[in-house]
Design a protein around this motif. Structure first.
Motif, PDB file in Angstrom:
ATOM      1  N   PHE A 130       0.835  -1.204   0.000  1.00 57.14           N
ATOM      2  CA  PHE A 130       0.000   0.000   0.000  1.00 57.14           C
ATOM      3  C   PHE A 130       0.871   1.256   0.000  1.00 57.14           C
ATOM      4  O   PHE A 130       0.600   2.223  -0.716  1.00 57.14           O
ATOM      5  CB  PHE A 130      -0.911  -0.029   1.231  1.00 57.14           C
ATOM      6  CG  PHE A 130      -1.552   1.292   1.559  1.00 57.14           C
ATOM      7  CD1 PHE A 130      -2.617   1.764   0.809  1.00 57.14           C
ATOM      8  CD2 PHE A 130      -1.097   2.060   2.616  1.00 57.14           C
ATOM      9  CE1 PHE A 130      -3.218   2.977   1.101  1.00 57.14           C
ATOM     10  CE2 PHE A 130      -1.690   3.263   2.921  1.00 57.14           C
ATOM     11  CZ  PHE A 130      -2.751   3.723   2.161  1.00 57.14           C
ATOM     12  N   ARG A 133       2.411   1.948  -3.417  1.00 57.34           N
ATOM     13  CA  ARG A 133       1.441   2.464  -4.379  1.00 57.34           C
ATOM     14  C   ARG A 133       1.187   3.950  -4.163  1.00 57.34           C
ATOM     15  O   ARG A 133       1.001   4.701  -5.121  1.00 57.34           O
ATOM     16  CB  ARG A 133       0.130   1.675  -4.258  1.00 57.34           C
ATOM     17  CG  ARG A 133       0.201   0.305  -4.909  1.00 57.34           C
ATOM     18  CD  ARG A 133      -1.124  -0.407  -4.844  1.00 57.34           C
ATOM     19  NE  ARG A 133      -1.340  -1.025  -3.540  1.00 57.34           N
ATOM     20  CZ  ARG A 133      -2.473  -0.956  -2.854  1.00 57.34           C
ATOM     21  NH1 ARG A 133      -3.492  -0.261  -3.324  1.00 57.34           N
ATOM     22  NH2 ARG A 133      -2.592  -1.573  -1.704  1.00 57.34           N
ATOM     23  N   VAL A 134       1.179   4.381  -2.899  1.00 59.84           N
ATOM     24  CA  VAL A 134       0.991   5.806  -2.625  1.00 59.84           C
ATOM     25  C   VAL A 134       2.227   6.588  -3.040  1.00 59.84           C
ATOM     26  O   VAL A 134       2.125   7.673  -3.634  1.00 59.84           O
ATOM     27  CB  VAL A 134       0.692   6.021  -1.127  1.00 59.84           C
ATOM     28  CG1 VAL A 134       0.571   7.514  -0.812  1.00 59.84           C
ATOM     29  CG2 VAL A 134      -0.596   5.312  -0.730  1.00 59.84           C
ATOM     30  N   THR A 177      -6.740   4.126  -4.200  1.00 55.69           N
ATOM     31  CA  THR A 177      -6.464   3.074  -3.224  1.00 55.69           C
ATOM     32  C   THR A 177      -7.700   2.259  -2.897  1.00 55.69           C
ATOM     33  O   THR A 177      -7.636   1.021  -2.792  1.00 55.69           O
ATOM     34  CB  THR A 177      -5.906   3.699  -1.933  1.00 55.69           C
ATOM     35  OG1 THR A 177      -4.706   4.431  -2.243  1.00 55.69           O
ATOM     36  CG2 THR A 177      -5.584   2.623  -0.907  1.00 55.69           C
ATOM     37  N   TYR A 178      -8.830   2.920  -2.731  1.00 57.28           N
ATOM     38  CA  TYR A 178     -10.034   2.225  -2.277  1.00 57.28           C
ATOM     39  C   TYR A 178     -11.013   1.895  -3.403  1.00 57.28           C
ATOM     40  O   TYR A 178     -12.108   1.397  -3.126  1.00 57.28           O
ATOM     41  CB  TYR A 178     -10.743   3.071  -1.211  1.00 57.28           C
ATOM     42  CG  TYR A 178      -9.931   3.239   0.042  1.00 57.28           C
ATOM     43  CD1 TYR A 178      -9.717   2.158   0.891  1.00 57.28           C
ATOM     44  CD2 TYR A 178      -9.359   4.459   0.378  1.00 57.28           C
ATOM     45  CE1 TYR A 178      -8.957   2.290   2.035  1.00 57.28           C
ATOM     46  CE2 TYR A 178      -8.602   4.608   1.528  1.00 57.28           C
ATOM     47  CZ  TYR A 178      -8.404   3.521   2.353  1.00 57.28           C
ATOM     48  OH  TYR A 178      -7.649   3.658   3.493  1.00 57.28           O
TER      49      TYR A 178
END
Length: 295
Positions: A130, A133-134, A177-178
């Motif tokens: 995660f 990816r950010v 992300t979501y």
């Protein structure tokens, strides 16, 4: 099995007991610990808060400090951070729905041979960290990043567009992300949609757009509500994305909570912030659940 039968326990009870025990250990116990700290007072000690129960001169004393919750109302920082978090989470959920619904609809209506491949592409980002990816979005959004360099190469802009450390970058990071959490419940709902209803609507003379708003959209409401809950709830307490992509004026409750715990070392106020955030989340969850039951 005879021992369980004597106690009046059956297989269904055992199935329920396992997740109940999990919630009891990993949710209720930490919740009670944070709740206890929220009613204590800050102290220069280890741990940095006073105990609630003390023994003095043969008397057992229970001291509850409500000042931490009162302080949240007195300082506008917390109210503004709550409102900002709700705003960012709400619009992020709306954007995720607008992007995710067409994708879920397309996957649900695709041929079964490629449906699993499309689902794998949706889930594929979860195979990487995660945090990575950010961080990757920093390379896209920064002044000399991929997007600005591409736009300058096309001649659309002369100077780089400021995208990093803005609310726009936060929205992009949260939606990206979501987004799978929005697509998957919608897909699970849309793939079970009876196509005979669509054919009946068309036979009655309804146009495709009319069929969508009168048949498809109402029947997909459970998926919309489930996906919205899965995006809105974690987004409202997000810390990593605002910290990496947002600016110093990007105010979210997760960032304030981290500052209270680790910068100010005021664990009682931080715990009160966490309790208030939990109560704040309960209201929309109850409303969404009520709407889901109605559908």
């Amino acid at each position: 099995m005879n021992w369980f039968a004597k106690l009046g326990l059956n297989g269904r009870w055992l199935v329920i007991a396992i997740p109940s025990l999990w919630l009891l250990i990993f949710f209720l116990a930490p919740f009670l610990v944070v709740l206890k700290i929220a009613f204590s007072e800050a102290a220069i000690a280890r741990p940095p808060y006073t105990p609630l129960i003390t023994w003095e001169e043969g008397r057992l004393l229970l001291t509850l400090n409500f000042g931490n919750f009162q302080y949240l109302w007195e300082d506008s920082l917390y109210l503004l951070s709550y409102l900002s978090s709700i705003k960012i989470a709400f619009f992020s959920t709306v954007f995720a729905l607008l992007i995710g619904y067409p994708m879920a609809y397309y996957i649900a209506r695709s041929d079964e041979k490629i449906r699993n491949i499309l689902l794998m592409l949706v889930i594929l980002p979860f195979w990487t960290s995660f945090l990575l990816r950010v961080y990757a979005w920093i390379g896209f959004l920064k002044g000399n990043g991929l997007i600005n360099n591409f736009l300058i190469w096309l001649g659309i802009i002369d100077t780089p567009i400021i995208m990093m450390q803005t609310d726009f970058a936060v929205y992009v990071g949260i939606v990206y992300t979501y987004l799978p959490f929005m697509i998957l419940p919608l897909y699970a709902n849309l793939v079970k949609l009876d196509e005979a209803l669509l054919e009946a609507s068309a036979d009655l003379g309804a146009k495709p757009m009319t069929t969508f708003f009168t048949v498809t959209l109402p029947l997909s409401m459970p998926g919309i509500i489930a996906g919205s809950m899965l995006v809105f709830i974690p987004a409202i307490g997000e810390y990593v994305i605002p910290a990496l992509l947002g600016g110093p004026d990007t105010l979210m409750i997760g960032k304030v909570l981290w500052s209270e715990f680790f910068s100010n070392r005021d664990w009682p106020v931080a715990s009160a912030v966490a309790m208030a955030m939990l109560i704040l989340l309960v209201v929309p969850v109850m409303l969404l659940r009520k709407a889901e039951v109605r559908t």
